[in-house]
Structure formats: C-alpha cells, structure tokens
Write a protein that holds these residues in place. Structure first.
Motif, mmCIF file in Angstrom:
data_model
loop_
_atom_site.group_PDB
_atom_site.id
_atom_site.type_symbol
_atom_site.label_atom_id
_atom_site.label_comp_id
_atom_site.label_asym_id
_atom_site.label_seq_id
_atom_site.Cartn_x
_atom_site.Cartn_y
_atom_site.Cartn_z
ATOM 1 N N ILE A 144 0.825 -1.134 -0.156
ATOM 2 C CA ILE A 144 0.007 -0.034 -0.189
ATOM 3 C C ILE A 144 0.893 1.219 -0.113
ATOM 4 O O ILE A 144 0.598 2.207 -0.725
ATOM 5 C CB ILE A 144 -1.085 -0.162 1.186
ATOM 6 N N LEU A 145 1.988 1.142 0.704
ATOM 7 C CA LEU A 145 2.789 2.274 0.738
ATOM 8 C C LEU A 145 3.473 2.556 -0.579
ATOM 9 O O LEU A 145 3.369 3.868 -0.771
ATOM 10 C CB LEU A 145 4.002 2.101 1.869
ATOM 11 N N MET B 242 -9.305 -5.674 1.568
ATOM 12 C CA MET B 242 -10.520 -5.574 1.321
ATOM 13 C C MET B 242 -10.943 -3.976 1.260
ATOM 14 O O MET B 242 -11.400 -3.390 0.061
ATOM 15 C CB MET B 242 -11.592 -6.158 2.405
ATOM 16 N N PHE B 243 -10.467 -3.141 1.991
ATOM 17 C CA PHE B 243 -10.563 -1.802 2.232
ATOM 18 C C PHE B 243 -9.776 -1.053 0.825
ATOM 19 O O PHE B 243 -10.490 -0.269 0.166
ATOM 20 C CB PHE B 243 -9.560 -1.154 3.205
ATOM 21 N N GLY B 248 -11.126 2.032 -3.059
ATOM 22 C CA GLY B 248 -10.160 2.557 -4.340
ATOM 23 C C GLY B 248 -9.258 3.348 -4.040
ATOM 24 O O GLY B 248 -8.402 3.055 -2.939
ATOM 25 N N ASN B 249 -9.429 4.626 -4.167
ATOM 26 C CA ASN B 249 -8.432 5.689 -4.029
ATOM 27 C C ASN B 249 -8.692 6.505 -2.761
ATOM 28 O O ASN B 249 -8.407 7.864 -2.984
ATOM 29 C CB ASN B 249 -8.055 6.606 -5.273
ATOM 30 N N LEU B 250 -9.322 6.233 -1.774
ATOM 31 C CA LEU B 250 -9.339 6.934 -0.544
ATOM 32 C C LEU B 250 -8.081 7.018 0.024
ATOM 33 O O LEU B 250 -7.675 6.234 1.200
ATOM 34 C CB LEU B 250 -10.492 6.759 0.374
ATOM 35 N N LEU B 254 -7.310 5.219 3.662
ATOM 36 C CA LEU B 254 -6.470 3.779 3.338
ATOM 37 C C LEU B 254 -4.965 3.938 4.211
ATOM 38 O O LEU B 254 -4.627 2.921 4.789
ATOM 39 C CB LEU B 254 -5.907 3.824 1.942
ATOM 40 N N MET B 255 -4.478 5.208 4.247
ATOM 41 C CA MET B 255 -3.062 5.206 5.088
ATOM 42 C C MET B 255 -3.534 5.062 6.618
ATOM 43 O O MET B 255 -2.708 4.416 6.918
ATOM 44 C CB MET B 255 -2.530 6.605 4.628
ATOM 45 N N ALA B 256 -4.471 5.704 6.890
ATOM 46 C CA ALA B 256 -4.913 5.489 8.427
ATOM 47 C C ALA B 256 -5.000 3.997 8.691
ATOM 48 O O ALA B 256 -4.674 3.682 9.619
ATOM 49 C CB ALA B 256 -6.017 6.369 8.571
ATOM 50 N N ALA B 257 -5.739 3.458 7.820
ATOM 51 C CA ALA B 257 -5.849 1.821 8.097
ATOM 52 C C ALA B 257 -4.588 1.335 8.111
ATOM 53 O O ALA B 257 -4.215 0.364 9.052
ATOM 54 C CB ALA B 257 -6.753 1.167 6.932
#
Lengths: 317, 286
Positions: A144-145, B242-243, B248-250, B254-257
C-alpha cells in the motif's frame, strides 16, 4: 494421528531405540514420542500429507467443489502446462525476481557493511534501527505504501519525477516497469536485514588478522579481498541461498495486492500462477501440477545450494 | 552473535583529510539508506493525518493535522474487531509454536534414537515446502473441519513450525547434559525436568522465538486470504486488502488503516528494538 504414531513407533524402531540409545540407559519408553507428537502430527497434517495429496491431484481434473467428481487424466496436466506460453513466462519472471533481488539482498548490503564498520556507536545504532524498519512492516502495508508513493496521478515520486522534468512513469501499469518495480519493493524489505547480518559477521572477524595484514603492508582493498570476503563467505552463501529459495515467494503478496499478475502478465511468477489456477480458475489439477514442477525445481536448487555451501563456505576455526 | 560483537573496539586511526572525506561519504550513504527505509513509513503516517483537501500536498508535514481519516476507518470498517482478532491469532500462534517447539526440541535433545535423525530431517525439510504448493489440500481440509472463516483455522496450521523447533533445538543443545543427568539421578520425571530445569534457562531463545512468531503471525497474509470470508472474522491484513479493493483511492483513510495495522508492531519495535533486530538476525528469516 494414531496412524503416524504407529508408523514412527513401529516394532523395528522400538527395538533399535532400546538398544541404541546413547545418552541414557533407560529402557525404551513412549515419552519421546509423546513429546514429539504435537509438532510432528501438525507438520504431517498440514505439510506432508497435503504435499502428497497435491502430488495425487496433479494427475486429476477437479474444480475443488466437494460435490464434483475428480477425474483421472494422467500426465495431461503436465503436458498442457509445459506447452503453455503462460507457464514459460511465469518461470522466466520467477528467475527475474530471484536475480533482481541479489543487488538488494546480497551485493549492496555486503559493501555497506564492509564500508561502515568503523562508524561510531550512537550513529550506528540509529542507522541500524532505521534500516531494519521495512523488515517488520507487513507485506500488505508495504504494498500500500508503495502504491501511494508511485501512484500515477498524484504519488510523491511521480510528482517529483515530473518536477525534475522526467515525465510520468506508469510504475505499476506499464509492462516495462511493473516487474522491476515489484522486484524493488520485495528487495526494499530485505536491505536492512542483510546489511545487519553482514555487519555482524564482519565485526565478528578476528581483528588480529587485519592487523597482521596491515603490518605486512596490505592495502585496504587487498584486506577486503583476501581476508574479509573469504571470512564472510558463509553469510554470503546463506543470504544467496535464502534469496534463491524464498525470493520468488516473498514477492507474492505484492503481486496479489498491486498488479494481480498484470499488466499483460508481466509480473506473474510461478507462485502467483499456482494461486490463479487454484482459486481463480478453480482448476486444482493444473495448480497442483504447476506446484509439483515448482517444488521439484526448488528442491534441486536447494540441494545445489547445500552442496555449494559445503564446498565453498570458509570457516575460521 | 550478540550485537555487542558489532561494536568492535579497534583504536581509531588519526583523522586525516582523506579519512574525513571517507567518513563523510560513509555517513551520506547510511543516511540515504535510512531515508529509503524509513521515508515510506513516515509518508504513510503524514498522509493519514492530512485533511481531505490536502491529501495530494507534497509538504513534508500537514499544516492542519487531523484524525478524521482514522475516525472514518474506525467507523466504516470493523477495524477494532480485526485488530483484536489479529492480536488473539498472533499471541496464540506464538504461544503454541513455543510449546510444541519446546516439547519437540526436548525430545530430540534428551533421547538420541535412530529415528531422531529422520524426524529432524522431516522437520527441517518441511521448511522448504512452499505454502502455495500445499494450499489446495489445506484449504479442502480446513473446510472439511469447519475452520473456514474462524480464528482457530488461522492458528492451527501455524501452531508448529520447523523454524521454531530448530531454533529451540539448537539453543537447548547448548544446555549442559550433566544437569539433566543429575536431575534424572534424583528421580525427576522428564516433564518436571523440562518444566523446572530446562525452561527457566531458555528465557532468551524463547523470547526471540516469541517476538519473531508474533510479528510473522501479525503480518501473515496468504492463509488468512484463503480462509476469510467476513472482515469481522478476519485479521487486519485482510481488512486492509478488502478496504483497498472496495474504497479504491481514498488515500487518507487507506493510509490511516495501514498505520493502524502497523502501529502495534511499530510500538513493539520501538520498545524492544534491540531485541527484535537481534532475534531476527540470530535466527535468519521467515
């Protein structure tokens, strides 16, 4: 469970055990088996029996649904697979991942370790703590990063490259860049680990060898080539062996999270192919046959690595 | 090899201008390497703290740090439930690996019998079997046992690992056999010897193994991916996956998760830094 115990504790084993126990003179007892049972049963149930089952399934056609029949097809799965360009492509990519990891898992760390050996204590502790962080980051998080940093519209790296006038690069969407990108992410996690392992081995070298060579007027470079590298050879071989045997497996999470093997199959490796056959196209036979080919290949490589280690590792004792 | 061995106390040579330049280059390389390692993690945390309208900013620190991304994740995804699940799975896996490993290592160290070398070989070789090769039979077995979508299913196949057994075996072999013999002369039962004499002296290797097993279980991805159906029955890595596919591109949430999923490990690392590094190095990789 009882099958396995009976097998291990068969009459022949029991007999040799009671006459040949070289530590104690106790009579054969059931206790060692009881102690071994939890570990051995788990390994049997979740590794060896499934391995045998996968071997059997590689001769069948089956879609994993419990209600559908398994049809024996002999060697057809293997023949089809070996004729498939997809398979060749995946094997080729597997090789790419493995070789592409070497600079990050062996070469750069080796030089960094030799180079930084006389850094002071505090600085070294801080560097060490930082370069080890990727090692403990979860693969999904790492994926993800990097997806965020390399994002084609607004990623920091994309914006920086654009700022430098280099234009945008589709790191994960352009077939020419996707495979190197995934190899880099896999390697990013390894640099710190390898550097530390090499540093430890390097610092463990008896300083009197180096002193003696220095008194004899040997140059820095000569000392590295003639003393340090041979004494580091066990570590070099260990890390090379790990890269060869596990490198392609480590990249699985990144393929699955970032590219799904694409674009245009450019990042699929053999382990991802197994996954696709198994759980996307639901062909257990193909997946198992490809698994057997991979397993046989890696078993040969493992044997080769062991032999090389025995032959070329130089130990100081 | 302890980390102390890394600190070789060789007398430093007099600093010449050449030596100084060399030292400068060395520091530059190390700083660069450290930045490459740490920056993505830093950028994750910074992004997670940015408000929505600043998400694409390239400033190194958010001008108005906010927790709204975290609140979004915690309310939209069963994040706390998944973090709890992951903790349970990781603690259970580490604990069981230590227990099964201690038993097996003890059996191999204390009783030398002909079949011990066979067992030893079987254990070591199991390490070489890639999980993807055995995944279909394992999946079928897990579904037959009703383990799909359960935490038990995530723990049981990892309750014993070759790595754990071999690590403890090597540590235990260094244990003086005379002590065991003496205890046996005194009539101690084997279980008491293991529990009261061997275990208390195995603190360091058990701690190493627990750290590594905990971190690997926390970061485990493949097996949960196969087994999980509902996010609330799963671990945080699957939640992330899954998130990412759903939202998608939130990037902020996403970084918080991702940050929430790494936080426990990062904190553990900050506290036990030295020990974490050491245990990974001592015992290779997983």
């Amino acid at each position: 469970m009882t099958d396995i115990q009976a097998e291990v504790a068969g009459p022949a084993a029991a007999k040799t055990a009671s006459t040949r126990s070289d530590i104690s003179r106790e009579r054969f007892s059931i206790s060692p088996l009881l102690y071994l049972a939890p570990a051995v049963v788990l390994l049997m149930v979740w590794t060896y029996i499934p391995l045998a089952e996968a071997f059997r399934l590689s001769f069948y056609q089956w879609n994993i649904l419990p209600t559908s029949p398994q049809r024996f097809v002999g060697l057809t799965n293997y023949q089809r697979l070996l004729a498939l360009p997809e398979m060749r492509n995946a094997l080729w990519n597997t090789l790419y991942y493995t070789i592409g990891l070497f600079p990050m898992s062996v070469i750069i760390p080796l030089f960094v370790a030799i180079w930084t050996q006389d850094l002071g204590g505090r600085a070294r502790t801080i560097y060490r703590a930082m370069i080890f962080v990727p090692m403990i980051i979860a693969p999904v998080v790492a994926a993800i990063l990097w997806r965020w940093l390399l994002n084609e519209d607004q990623g920091l790296i994309t914006l920086t490259l654009e700022g430098l006038g280099l234009g945008r690069i589709g790191f994960l969407t352009d077939p020419a860049y996707a495979l190197p990108t995934l190899t880099w992410i896999t390697g990013w996690k390894l640099i710190g680990f390898s550097t530390l392992l090499f540093s430890a081995a390097n610092a463990g070298i008896n300083p009197s060898y180096i002193e003696a060579a220095r008194i004899d007027g040997a140059s820095r470079w000569r000392i590295i080539c003639d003393i340090r590298l041979p004494l580091l050879s066990p570590t070099i071989l260990l890390l090379s062996m790990m890269t060869v045997l596990f490198g392609a497996q480590w990249s699985f999470a990144y393929i699955n999270v970032l590219t799904n093997g694409g674009p245009l199959k450019s990042t699929t490796n053999i382990f991802y192919l197994l996954w696709e056959y198994g759980f996307q196209t639901l062909s257990a036979g193909w997946s198992s046959a490809a698994g057997m080919i991979a397993f046989a290949g890696f078993a040969v490589l493992a044997a080769l690595c062991m032999w090389l280690t025995k032959r070329f590792a130089f130990y100081d004792n | 090899m302890t980390t102390d061995a890394l600190d070789d106390h060789r007398p430093s040579r007099p600093v010449t201008s050449r030596g100084f330049a060399r030292k400068f280059v060395v520091h530059a390389v190390m700083v660069l390497l450290s930045l490459v390692s740490i920056f993505p993690v830093y950028w994750m945390i910074v992004t997670s703290l940015r408000p929505d309208n600043e998400i694409f900013s390239t400033v190194l620190w958010p001008s108005h740090p906010t927790l709204e991304n975290y609140i979004f994740v915690l309310t939209r995804v069963p994040m706390l439930q998944m973090l709890f699940n992951t903790t349970v799975v990781s603690v259970a896996t580490a604990f069981l690996q230590v227990v099964t490993g201690m038993f097996a290592a003890y059996a191999l160290v204390r009783w030398r019998m002909r079949f011990s070398s066979v067992v030893h070989g079987l254990i070591a070789l199991s390490w070489l079997v890639p999980f993807q090769v055995t995944m279909i039979p394992n999946y079928v077995l897990a579904s037959r046992l009703g383990l799909l979508d359960t935490l038990t299913g995530l723990v049981v196949p990892n309750a014993s690992h070759a790595f754990a057994i071999l690590l403890l075996y090597h540590a235990m072999r260094a244990f003086p056999i005379e002590v065991l013999e003496a205890a046996r002369m005194d009539g101690a039962r084997s279980f008491r010897i293991l529990w009261q004499i061997v275990t208390p002296n195995m603190g360091a290797p058990i701690a190493s193994l627990s750290i590594i097993a905990f971190i690997s279980a926390w970061n485990e991805y493949f097996w949960p991916l196969l087994l999980s159906r509902k996010p609330e029955n799963s671990v945080v890595q699957i939640g992330l996956q899954m998130f990412m596919t759903q939202e998608g591109n939130l990037w902020g949430p996403l970084m918080a998760a991702a940050a929430l999923a790494s936080l426990p490990i990062l904190i553990l690392y900050l506290i036990l830094q030295r020990h974490v590094i050491e245990s990974f190095m001592k015992s290779g990789i997983r």
